[in-house]
Design a protein around this motif. Structure first.
Motif, mmCIF file in Angstrom:
data_model
loop_
_atom_site.group_PDB
_atom_site.id
_atom_site.type_symbol
_atom_site.label_atom_id
_atom_site.label_comp_id
_atom_site.label_asym_id
_atom_site.label_seq_id
_atom_site.Cartn_x
_atom_site.Cartn_y
_atom_site.Cartn_z
ATOM 1 N N UNK B 116 -5.355 30.696 -25.997
ATOM 2 C CA UNK B 116 -6.705 30.453 -25.533
ATOM 3 C C UNK B 116 -7.394 29.373 -26.379
ATOM 4 N N UNK B 117 -7.192 29.461 -27.694
ATOM 5 C CA UNK B 117 -7.809 28.479 -28.602
ATOM 6 C C UNK B 117 -7.327 27.075 -28.264
ATOM 7 N N UNK B 118 -6.030 26.967 -27.961
ATOM 8 C CA UNK B 118 -5.472 25.661 -27.625
ATOM 9 C C UNK B 118 -6.081 25.142 -26.329
ATOM 10 N N UNK B 119 -6.212 26.045 -25.341
ATOM 11 C CA UNK B 119 -6.785 25.628 -24.067
ATOM 12 C C UNK B 119 -8.218 25.119 -24.226
ATOM 13 N N UNK B 120 -9.021 25.898 -24.963
ATOM 14 C CA UNK B 120 -10.416 25.494 -25.186
ATOM 15 C C UNK B 120 -10.458 24.139 -25.882
ATOM 16 N N UNK B 121 -9.644 24.014 -26.942
ATOM 17 C CA UNK B 121 -9.669 22.779 -27.735
ATOM 18 C C UNK B 121 -9.239 21.575 -26.906
ATOM 19 N N UNK B 122 -8.199 21.775 -26.090
ATOM 20 C CA UNK B 122 -7.754 20.673 -25.229
ATOM 21 C C UNK B 122 -8.875 20.252 -24.283
ATOM 22 N N UNK B 123 -9.569 21.242 -23.756
ATOM 23 C CA UNK B 123 -10.686 20.961 -22.855
ATOM 24 C C UNK B 123 -11.753 20.109 -23.534
ATOM 25 N N UNK B 124 -12.096 20.501 -24.762
ATOM 26 C CA UNK B 124 -13.140 19.763 -25.481
ATOM 27 C C UNK B 124 -12.666 18.360 -25.849
ATOM 28 N N UNK B 125 -11.382 18.238 -26.206
ATOM 29 C CA UNK B 125 -10.865 16.911 -26.556
ATOM 30 C C UNK B 125 -10.847 15.999 -25.335
ATOM 31 N N UNK B 126 -10.530 16.569 -24.176
ATOM 32 C CA UNK B 126 -10.603 15.772 -22.947
ATOM 33 C C UNK B 126 -12.031 15.328 -22.674
ATOM 34 N N UNK B 127 -12.954 16.241 -22.955
ATOM 35 C CA UNK B 127 -14.369 15.945 -22.727
ATOM 36 C C UNK B 127 -14.830 14.729 -23.532
ATOM 37 N N UNK B 128 -14.320 14.598 -24.770
ATOM 38 C CA UNK B 128 -14.730 13.451 -25.592
ATOM 39 C C UNK B 128 -13.756 12.282 -25.429
ATOM 40 N N UNK B 129 -12.823 12.426 -24.477
ATOM 41 C CA UNK B 129 -11.931 11.319 -24.151
ATOM 42 C C UNK B 129 -10.784 11.107 -25.113
ATOM 43 N N UNK B 130 -10.340 12.197 -25.781
ATOM 44 C CA UNK B 130 -9.255 12.026 -26.748
ATOM 45 C C UNK B 130 -8.076 12.963 -26.455
ATOM 46 N N UNK B 131 -7.937 13.337 -25.189
ATOM 47 C CA UNK B 131 -6.861 14.235 -24.811
ATOM 48 C C UNK B 131 -5.473 13.697 -25.133
ATOM 49 N N UNK B 132 -5.365 12.372 -25.290
ATOM 50 C CA UNK B 132 -4.048 11.785 -25.561
ATOM 51 C C UNK B 132 -3.782 11.615 -27.059
ATOM 52 N N UNK B 133 -4.694 12.094 -27.899
ATOM 53 C CA UNK B 133 -4.539 11.871 -29.344
ATOM 54 C C UNK B 133 -4.321 13.171 -30.107
ATOM 55 N N UNK B 134 -3.942 14.231 -29.408
ATOM 56 C CA UNK B 134 -3.958 15.545 -30.062
ATOM 57 C C UNK B 134 -3.018 15.646 -31.262
ATOM 58 N N UNK B 135 -1.934 14.866 -31.267
ATOM 59 C CA UNK B 135 -0.982 14.977 -32.369
ATOM 60 C C UNK B 135 -1.264 13.999 -33.506
ATOM 61 N N UNK B 136 -2.256 13.140 -33.321
ATOM 62 C CA UNK B 136 -2.571 12.172 -34.381
ATOM 63 C C UNK B 136 -3.278 12.872 -35.539
ATOM 64 N N UNK B 137 -3.265 12.220 -36.686
ATOM 65 C CA UNK B 137 -3.992 12.738 -37.842
ATOM 66 C C UNK B 137 -5.249 11.887 -38.051
ATOM 67 N N UNK B 138 -6.288 12.483 -38.651
ATOM 68 C CA UNK B 138 -7.559 11.771 -38.763
ATOM 69 C C UNK B 138 -7.426 10.355 -39.321
ATOM 70 N N UNK B 139 -6.608 10.191 -40.366
ATOM 71 C CA UNK B 139 -6.522 8.875 -40.998
ATOM 72 C C UNK B 139 -5.887 7.832 -40.081
ATOM 73 N N UNK B 140 -5.293 8.296 -38.981
ATOM 74 C CA UNK B 140 -4.672 7.341 -38.055
ATOM 75 C C UNK B 140 -5.638 6.898 -36.951
#
Lengths: 234, 252
Positions: B116-140
């Protein structure tokens, strides 16, 4: 040929000594690791009372007194208090606590080098102090600690040979027995001992290097001068 | 009449001898955006961290809906999990991937099951337009992307209110837009927000209320229209004039 034969025959006892050396080192490092982290956390997040009256005196003492003196204090001193502890136990206490004092410095430095914003962000999403340390601060601090910790590993491993002095039959003492039994092959046997220590340190440091590589944070590597472009160096 | 989400009454904060906040009172209603402006060193950021008690105020009371945050018996961790915070320097967890940054609060604080946590988080990341960056690290990531992740991190906790502490001040000019766009979208879908910012264009277009602070007190408060065109206090006029020249926003 005689020499080779001598090494071959001495090898089982040298290896059993090596096993004791490894066991000692693991105990030293484990005690030092657990206590060292607690001391470091106390130094950074604890109350002044804890810092000034317990942690700092502990660290000062165990870093200021020579390892051999600590060993003697724990081994011979224990009988003064009518506690019976084995040489092995005395060694673990003396060297483990000493390592804790040094390791706490490593961890404290690493924890303090992590930006304050990390803790703030962790608290701002509702983590309590323990959760913030467990999930945010320590995972970063431990990664940063690996290079200095490899150094501590080498020091502790080599200092385990001091346990010889209170009668623990670790690698060096096994070597000494062979030298005594066979009359004057000191150079040969001690060279073999030196080689075994070297291999242990080398293998350990290589393993830690692999660990460091495995857990490095992408985009966050510490660049060596060579990897940097000229512009970045300015 | 929308209900009041946040209410601050007479908030005081001192650092040593320096009085940073000298009695601040204001309220924010459900679904509204309040933008706080003012010269640096005025206590705007301190006010935000007083709200979620990262720096507890010395005096005064703050309520989140009916719960008094400043009451020592209130479980502050529960309150904080329902107040999102977005920092000037993003403060993403450097050792965690983008996805983990967003879901760690759900997993650790709310004990949400992994799936469930993953689903919610994916939803929010899509909302901010970063659904394709989930495996990146902040410094990248670029600064703008990092700030959007940190907005997703705040959103994942399903907050009643999000505090923004100069969210675009550390960004390159060309990256400011993408963050402001996300914030504008949030305002449109009715997120309640308190924003410390000098982005006058954003304030004018999105804010329901603008608060002008100086030297630890609220000098003037009002609707953007009134603040920009017809402010009562000469100091407000002077500041807004200067800042609009610097940051733009006149031509909206």
């Amino acid at each position: 040929m005689d020499q080779l034969n001598l090494i071959w025959q001495g090898l089982p006892s040298l290896l059993s000594g090596t096993l004791v050396t490894i066991t000692l080192t693991i105990y030293f490092l484990a005690l030092g690791f657990i206590l060292g982290i607690l001391l470091a956390l106390g130094r950074v997040y604890g109350s002044n009372f804890l810092k000034l009256l317990i942690i700092r005196p502990f660290e000062r003492f165990f870093r200021a007194v020579p390892a051999l003196v600590l060993l003697f204090l724990f081994y011979f001193g224990s009988s003064f208090f009518h506690v019976e502890i084995s040489a092995f136990m005395a060694a673990i206490l003396a060297m483990g606590l000493r390592s804790a004092a040094y390791q706490s410095q490593i961890f404290r430095g690493a924890i303090q080098s992590i930006g304050k914003g990390q803790m703030k962000a962790a608290r701002s999403i509702g983590m309590n102090t323990f959760q913030s340390i467990r999930y945010i601060i320590l995972p970063q601090a431990l990664r940063l600690s690996i290079p200095s910790w490899a150094n501590e590993y080498a020091v502790v491993l080599k200092d385990s040979s001091l346990a010889y002095a209170v009668g623990v039959t670790e690698l060096l003492r096994q070597g000494r027995y062979i030298v005594a039994r066979t009359f004057g092959n000191a150079l040969l046997i001690y060279t073999v001992c030196a080689l075994i220590y070297f291999i242990l340190v080398f293998v350990g440091n290589q393993t830690l290097k692999i660990l460091e590589e495995k857990y490095k944070i992408p985009g966050y590597e510490i660049k060596t001068k060579k990897d940097q472009s000229v512009l970045e160096r300015i | 009449m929308p209900n009041v989400i946040l209410r601050a009454e007479n908030v005081y904060k001192k650092y040593g001898k320096l009085e940073v906040l000298k009695g601040i009172s204001f309220q924010v209603k459900q679904g509204e955006t309040t933008v706080i402006i003012g010269p640096s060193g005025t206590g705007k950021s301190t006010l935000l961290t007083c709200i979620n008690q990262l720096t507890p105020p010395d005096k005064g009371h703050i309520w989140l809906e009916d719960t008094e945050i400043t009451n020592p018996n209130t479980d502050i961790n529960i309150i904080r999990s329902s107040i999102g915070m977005v920092f000037q320097h993003f403060n993403l967890f450097t050792h965690l991937s983008v996805l983990d940054n967003v879901r760690i609060g759900l997993l650790v604080v709310k004990k949400t099951p992994m799936k469930e946590a993953t689903e919610i988080s994916m939803g929010k990341l899509n909302e901010v337009g970063l659904g394709d960056k989930i495996d990146a690290y902040p410094a990248e990531l670029s600064g703008g992307q990092q700030q959007r992740v940190s907005i997703a991190r705040a959103l994942a906790m399903n907050p009643k209110l999000i505090l923004f502490d100069e969210p675009t001040s550390a960004l390159d000019p060309e990256l400011i837009g993408e963050v402001l766009n996300v914030m504008t979208k949030l305002a449109e879908i009715g997120m309640t927000m308190v924003v410390v910012s000098h982005e006058m264009g954003f304030a004018r277009a999105v804010a329901n209320d603008i608060i002008f602070m100086e030297k630890g007190v609220i000098v003037e408060e009002g609707k953007p229209d009134k603040m920009f065109n017809d402010s009562e206090n000469p100091r407000t006029r002077e500041f807004l004039h200067k800042i609009t020249e610097l940051y733009g926003g006149k031509t909206e």
